[in-house]
Motif scaffolding. Structure first.
Motif, PDB file in Angstrom:
ATOM      1  N   SER A 180       0.854  -1.181   0.000  1.00  0.00           N
ATOM      2  CA  SER A 180       0.000   0.000   0.000  1.00  0.00           C
ATOM      3  C   SER A 180       0.895   1.237   0.000  1.00  0.00           C
ATOM      4  CB  SER A 180      -0.931   0.014   1.217  1.00  0.00           C
ATOM      5  OG  SER A 180      -0.188   0.050   2.417  1.00  0.00           O
ATOM      6  N   ARG A 181       0.289   2.359  -0.255  1.00  0.00           N
ATOM      7  CA  ARG A 181       1.066   3.601  -0.280  1.00  0.00           C
ATOM      8  C   ARG A 181       0.252   4.719   0.354  1.00  0.00           C
ATOM      9  NH1 ARG A 181       2.440   4.639  -6.298  1.00  0.00           N
ATOM     10  NH2 ARG A 181       3.263   6.609  -5.491  1.00  0.00           N
ATOM     11  N   ASP A 182       0.982   5.640   0.970  1.00  0.00           N
ATOM     12  CA  ASP A 182       0.382   6.843   1.515  1.00  0.00           C
ATOM     13  C   ASP A 182       1.059   8.013   0.806  1.00  0.00           C
ATOM     14  OD1 ASP A 182      -0.389   9.077   2.984  1.00  0.00           O
ATOM     15  OD2 ASP A 182      -0.410   7.990   4.879  1.00  0.00           O
ATOM     16  N   ASN A 183       0.388   8.557  -0.174  1.00  0.00           N
ATOM     17  CA  ASN A 183       1.006   9.615  -0.971  1.00  0.00           C
ATOM     18  C   ASN A 183       1.223  10.898  -0.163  1.00  0.00           C
ATOM     19  OD1 ASN A 183       1.176   8.025  -3.315  1.00  0.00           O
ATOM     20  ND2 ASN A 183      -0.903   8.575  -3.925  1.00  0.00           N
ATOM     21  N   ALA A 184       0.437  11.099   0.881  1.00  0.00           N
ATOM     22  CA  ALA A 184       0.631  12.283   1.723  1.00  0.00           C
ATOM     23  C   ALA A 184       1.909  12.185   2.547  1.00  0.00           C
ATOM     24  CB  ALA A 184      -0.570  12.477   2.631  1.00  0.00           C
ATOM     25  N   LYS A 185       2.334  10.952   2.824  1.00  0.00           N
ATOM     26  CA  LYS A 185       3.539  10.733   3.632  1.00  0.00           C
ATOM     27  C   LYS A 185       4.729  10.288   2.796  1.00  0.00           C
ATOM     28  CE  LYS A 185       1.045   9.543   7.882  1.00  0.00           C
ATOM     29  NZ  LYS A 185       0.837   8.516   8.940  1.00  0.00           N
ATOM     30  N   ASN A 186       4.552  10.213   1.480  1.00  0.00           N
ATOM     31  CA  ASN A 186       5.645   9.742   0.607  1.00  0.00           C
ATOM     32  C   ASN A 186       6.186   8.386   1.060  1.00  0.00           C
ATOM     33  OD1 ASN A 186       5.347  12.212  -0.677  1.00  0.00           O
ATOM     34  ND2 ASN A 186       7.536  12.646  -0.736  1.00  0.00           N
ATOM     35  N   THR A 187       5.284   7.496   1.405  1.00  0.00           N
ATOM     36  CA  THR A 187       5.697   6.221   1.988  1.00  0.00           C
ATOM     37  C   THR A 187       4.942   5.064   1.342  1.00  0.00           C
ATOM     38  OG1 THR A 187       6.236   7.273   4.092  1.00  0.00           O
ATOM     39  CG2 THR A 187       5.925   4.897   4.120  1.00  0.00           C
ATOM     40  N   VAL A 188       5.671   3.988   1.116  1.00  0.00           N
ATOM     41  CA  VAL A 188       5.067   2.736   0.661  1.00  0.00           C
ATOM     42  C   VAL A 188       5.287   1.697   1.755  1.00  0.00           C
ATOM     43  CG1 VAL A 188       7.173   2.053  -0.603  1.00  0.00           C
ATOM     44  CG2 VAL A 188       4.952   1.042  -1.214  1.00  0.00           C
ATOM     45  N   TYR A 189       4.305   0.830   1.915  1.00  0.00           N
ATOM     46  CA  TYR A 189       4.339  -0.176   2.977  1.00  0.00           C
ATOM     47  C   TYR A 189       4.240  -1.577   2.375  1.00  0.00           C
ATOM     48  CZ  TYR A 189       2.977   3.919   5.714  1.00  0.00           C
ATOM     49  OH  TYR A 189       2.923   5.166   6.284  1.00  0.00           O
ATOM     50  N   LEU A 190       4.757  -2.524   3.130  1.00  0.00           N
ATOM     51  CA  LEU A 190       4.546  -3.923   2.811  1.00  0.00           C
ATOM     52  C   LEU A 190       4.145  -4.617   4.109  1.00  0.00           C
ATOM     53  CD1 LEU A 190       4.655  -6.069   0.545  1.00  0.00           C
ATOM     54  CD2 LEU A 190       6.937  -6.669   1.398  1.00  0.00           C
ATOM     55  N   GLN A 191       2.871  -4.915   4.218  1.00  0.00           N
ATOM     56  CA  GLN A 191       2.367  -5.663   5.374  1.00  0.00           C
ATOM     57  C   GLN A 191       2.547  -7.148   5.083  1.00  0.00           C
ATOM     58  OE1 GLN A 191       1.036  -4.594   8.407  1.00  0.00           O
ATOM     59  NE2 GLN A 191       1.123  -6.775   8.925  1.00  0.00           N
ATOM     60  N   MET A 192       3.283  -7.808   5.935  1.00  0.00           N
ATOM     61  CA  MET A 192       3.587  -9.219   5.732  1.00  0.00           C
ATOM     62  C   MET A 192       2.998 -10.031   6.871  1.00  0.00           C
ATOM     63  SD  MET A 192       7.534  -8.930   4.392  1.00  0.00           S
ATOM     64  CE  MET A 192       8.162  -8.422   5.995  1.00  0.00           C
TER      65      MET A 192
END
Length: 125
Positions: A70-82
């Motif tokens: 997933s990504r949060d464009n407001a935080k400039n961050t991409v996540y990987l939930q495993m």
């Protein structure tokens, strides 16, 4: 473009981890983002990707249903939930970014121009 990945660690099989990758870049939402991993003695392999603007996701077959990108464009961050981690998920995980990806190249590491430094994930049995 600088990418900073974090969130790795040592966990037991069945546990969960969430990796984060923060990007220092303007117009973050115009970049497609990917997660790759590399185990000792093996080539870097695709794990998951999310297209720019966040509309399309793509997964390696063996992680489907367990991992979520997933990504949060407001935080400039991409996540990987495993979730439901397995020993075979043990590897250094890298985030990557590129502006020019098309869907069929999203699983190709050579298609990404920018890479983070990697974060170690170790899953014990």
């Amino acid at each position: 473009v600088q990418l900073q990945a974090c969130g790795g660690g040592l966990v037991q099989a069945g546990d969960s981890l969430r990796l984060s990758c923060a990007a220092s870049v303007r117009d973050f939402n115009t970049y497609s983002l990917g997660w790759f991993r590399q185990a000792p003695g093996k080539e870097r392999e695709f794990v998951a990707a999310i297209k720019r603007y966040g509309g399309y996701t793509y997964y390696k077959d063996s992680v489907k249903g367990r991992f979520t990108i997933s990504r949060d464009n407001a935080k400039n961050t991409v996540y990987l939930q495993m979730n439901s981690l397995k020993p075979e998920d043990t590897a250094v995980y890298y985030c990557a970014a590129d502006r020019g990806l098309i869907t069929r190249t999203m699983n190709n590491p050579a298609a990404y121009a920018y890479w983070g430094q990697g974060t170690q994930v170790t899953v014990s049995s």
